[in-house]
Write an enzyme that holds these catalytic residues in place. Structure first.
Site, PDB file in Angstrom:
ATOM      1  N   GLU A 108      -3.845  -0.804   5.457  1.00 33.68           N
ATOM      2  CA  GLU A 108      -4.517  -1.535   4.381  1.00 33.68           C
ATOM      3  C   GLU A 108      -4.819  -2.948   4.840  1.00 33.68           C
ATOM      4  O   GLU A 108      -3.979  -3.600   5.458  1.00 33.68           O
ATOM      5  CB  GLU A 108      -3.655  -1.612   3.106  1.00 33.68           C
ATOM      6  N   ASP A 162       0.026  -0.435  -8.212  1.00 30.62           N
ATOM      7  CA  ASP A 162      -1.174  -1.173  -8.573  1.00 30.62           C
ATOM      8  C   ASP A 162      -2.338  -0.218  -8.830  1.00 30.62           C
ATOM      9  O   ASP A 162      -3.407  -0.335  -8.243  1.00 30.62           O
ATOM     10  CB  ASP A 162      -1.525  -2.179  -7.473  1.00 30.62           C
ATOM     11  N   GLU A 177       4.578   1.112   0.716  1.00 23.33           N
ATOM     12  CA  GLU A 177       5.126  -0.212   0.416  1.00 23.33           C
ATOM     13  C   GLU A 177       6.464  -0.163  -0.314  1.00 23.33           C
ATOM     14  O   GLU A 177       6.642  -0.832  -1.347  1.00 23.33           O
ATOM     15  CB  GLU A 177       4.101  -1.053  -0.361  1.00 23.33           C
TER      16      GLU A 177
END
Length: 648
Positions: free
Chosen positions: A529, A196, A440
């Site tokens: 996060e 992202d 992730e």
């Protein structure tokens, strides 16, 4: 408990046996960075259907301007946002650069090295039309010795860079060809990202030409320990060629340049009596105690009497963990920090000294005592500031978005190579306390267990002195690989990506989730996060998603949980993100990711003031418990607020 003296030496030797050196270029009595090739380069993309025109026409054999039109392109910088061209901004394929450098005749008796600090992602380099090196992957330096080539006088360097992401690159991605002739022209393809953030490309950091003597210091490895009031400095100096070395002399200098220890051996251990330890700025009450750096000065003399000298800053500190604590110098450390990106207007991911200075001023203003290099190794100039200003670093590889199909042997082999390069570059930095293998990944898949077990063991064999982790977002019941982490780093977005807007659920969901992770693994937890996209200047009361009020409410609910769990097993909180950053164009992103505390131009949102108040309060609490003087922890009955500014 301090490590035994012999054990520290064995660790130092173990690290050295794995690596070959690539010391950061520094000027000294024997070394000269005689040309920095930063500036305007000639530039062209290969927009041919095959993206292979540059190779078939051998653009590298002559100046780029002779094979077609070029434009000026700044280095360092991403090329994407420099022009008004949408084609260039979104380009995928080979981009070509060239420039000139000059080697004076008097330097040809020395070893001449060409170094590129970072280029994205796969790179081929030619000098005077002759290929001299290739490098696969971005964010890390690579270099070549030019001594065997005829480089006296003017030289042309040509660099071809390909930003294509595939299932086996880091980060991974896929190329998708659109074959419907009613919708797409022939050969039309798109680059699918599994990350992202925007796929910026170019020569992102400096290009240098430097010299060393022919017999030179190739690598230095330092491992530090603490015994009572003393610092134990184990070291290994690697020289090339070793058979041509007459002697090696090592001196440790304090801040004032005074010798505090020395040795005439290339491997050994030096005791620094009454050592000043390296502390994060949030753990001290005096500016003099912040991030104390010694200098490790090496002088090599060859059999012919020629000397080489290299000086390396380092700090004396230890890092360890229990089931509930993260310890620096055997004292509890609570990470209150941010995740960042190398990202800014116009230059994209290009190295920018004013931006680095601004960001570290803002980190101090916030009271952030740690950063994660999300999601790739940051520039060495950024890491220097972390070392010097006492900001702790979780050093992360580009392993972001590793999904099903990215766990094969080719991917694993490349991932191991990247980890080796990252550790080799940053192994002597006191600010770096933890290696992050990935962000992730789909670590709930069965194949993730072997993949991360292999990388974790590899990293710990290379550097047993630091902690190892990857940043997880899998459900605790599905997680397959976190048992190989020393610290559980977890990303959570309750009330944003799930149950959007329902901040009343954060307390219940986050508490249960983090407690379940700790029960399963019995390891400390850092929430690496948490955040909510926020459009600056958008307000509504009651709060509504994307408003500044909602971001404040969202963060505050997380803080309530953090304040309870940090009394148990939570050892850190890192908001996502420090500043807004650019992403791929998509309907869930309004000109980038807007979860920053600051705008992309580094202006504060309401949330920045909330975080500043919180982080300074956490520093106050920490300093009330401990005063760190001369490397020792003693109870401080008269609290003095921690030093937040001499810088910024």
């Amino acid at each position: 408990m301090a490590a035994p003296i012999g054990f520290l030496f064995v660790l130092c030797l173990q690290i050295v046996l794995v690596f070959s050196g690539m010391l950061y270029p520094r000027n000294s009595m024997s070394r000269t960075v005689f040309q920095n090739i930063d500036g305007m380069w000639n530039f062209r993309i290969d927009a041919s259907e095959s993206r292979f025109q540059g190779f078939s026409e051998k653009w590298y054999t002559r100046p780029l301007k002779q094979s077609g039109p070029v434009i000026p392109m700044p280095v360092p910088a991403s090329y994407n946002d420099i022009t008004q061209s949408k084609e260039l901004r979104d380009f995928v394929g080979w981009a070509w650069y060239d420039n000139e450098f000059y080697v004076p005749p008097e330097l040809t008796t020395k070893r001449v090295v060409l170094r590129i600090d970072s280029a994205h992602y796969n790179t081929i380099v030619w000098v005077n039309g002759q290929e001299v090196m290739q490098h696969f992957g971005g964010h890390l330096p690579f270099e070549v010795e030019l001594t065997k080539y005829d480089v006296q006088g003017p030289n042309r360097v040509t660099v071809a860079i390909n930003n294509t992401l595939t299932p086996t690159t880091l980060p991974p991605g896929t190329i998708e060809y659109k074959n419907d002739p009613l919708k797409y022209p022939k050969g039309y393809f798109v680059q699918n990202l599994q990350m992202d953030f925007f796929n910026y490309a170019g020569i992102h950091r400096s290009v240098k030409v430097y010299t060393t003597p022919k017999v030179y210091i190739d690598d230095i490895t330092i491992v530090t320990g603490i015994q009572e009031t003393n610092g134990m400095v184990s070291y290994t100096v690697k020289s090339t060629p070793a058979s041509s070395v007459q002697s090696v002399h090592v001196t440790i200098l304090d801040r004032e340049g005074r010798s505090v220890g020395e040795s005439g051996q290339s491997q050994g251990q030096i005791t620094v009596h009454n050592a000043n330890l390296w502390w994060p700025y949030s753990m001290v009450t005096s500016a003099n105690e912040t991030a104390y750096l010694y200098t490790f000065k090496v002088t090599l003399t060859s059999n012919s009497g020629v000397t080489d000298q290299y000086s390396l800053p380092f700090g004396i500190r230890t890092v360890s963990a229990t089931s509930t604590q993260l310890l620096l110098n055997n004292k509890p450390f609570y990470c209150h920090g941010v995740a960042k990106h190398e990202d800014a207007d116009i230059r994209g991911k290009g190295l920018d000294f004013p931006l680095i200075a601004k960001d570290f001023n803002l980190l101090r203003w916030l009271g952030a005592n740690c950063i994660r290099t999300s999601h790739y190794p940051y520039a060495e100039e950024i890491m220097d500031q972390a070392d010097q200003q006492g900001v702790v670093v979780i050093d992360e590889s580009p392993g972001v978005g590793i999904h099903k199909g990215n766990f094969g042997n080719e991917s694993l082999s490349h991932h191991l190579q990247v980890m080796e390069e990252m550790i080799q570059r940053d192994k002597n930095r006191p600010a770096v306390i933890m290696w992050s293998m990935a962000n992730e990944p789909q670590s709930g898949l069965p194949e993730a267990e072997f993949y991360f077990k292999t990388i974790s063991q590899f990293v710990k064999k290379m550097d047993p002195t630091r902690l190892v982790t990857f940043v997880a977002n899998a459900d605790y019941q599905e997680e397959k690989a976190a048992q190989y982490n020393d610290i559980l780093c977890i990303n959570r977005y309750f009330a944003w990506y799930s149950d959007c807007s329902h901040t009343e659920l954060i307390n219940l969901q986050l508490t249960n989730d983090l407690q379940a992770f700790h029960r399963k693994y019995s390891k400390p937890v850092i929430v690496t996060e948490y955040g909510a996209d926020t459009i600056p200047g958008l307000h509504q009361d009651p709060s509504f998603v994307f408003t500044e009020e909602f971001q404040v409410e969202f963060l505050t609910e997380y803080h309530k949980v953090f304040d309870r769990l940090k009394k148990e097993f939570l050892v850190g909180e890192m908001v996502w993100n420090f500043a807004d950053f650019m992403t791929l164009q998509q309907i869930t992103r309004v000109v980038g990711n807007k979860k920053g505390l600051f705008t992309r131009q580094r202006q504060p949102k309401m949330s920045a003031h909330v975080m500043r108040s919180r982080y300074h309060g956490l520093m106050h609490s920490n300093a009330t418990q401990h005063s760190y003087a001369q490397g020792h922890a003693t109870v401080n009955s008269k609290f003095t607020p921690p030093v937040v500014f001499p810088v910024g």
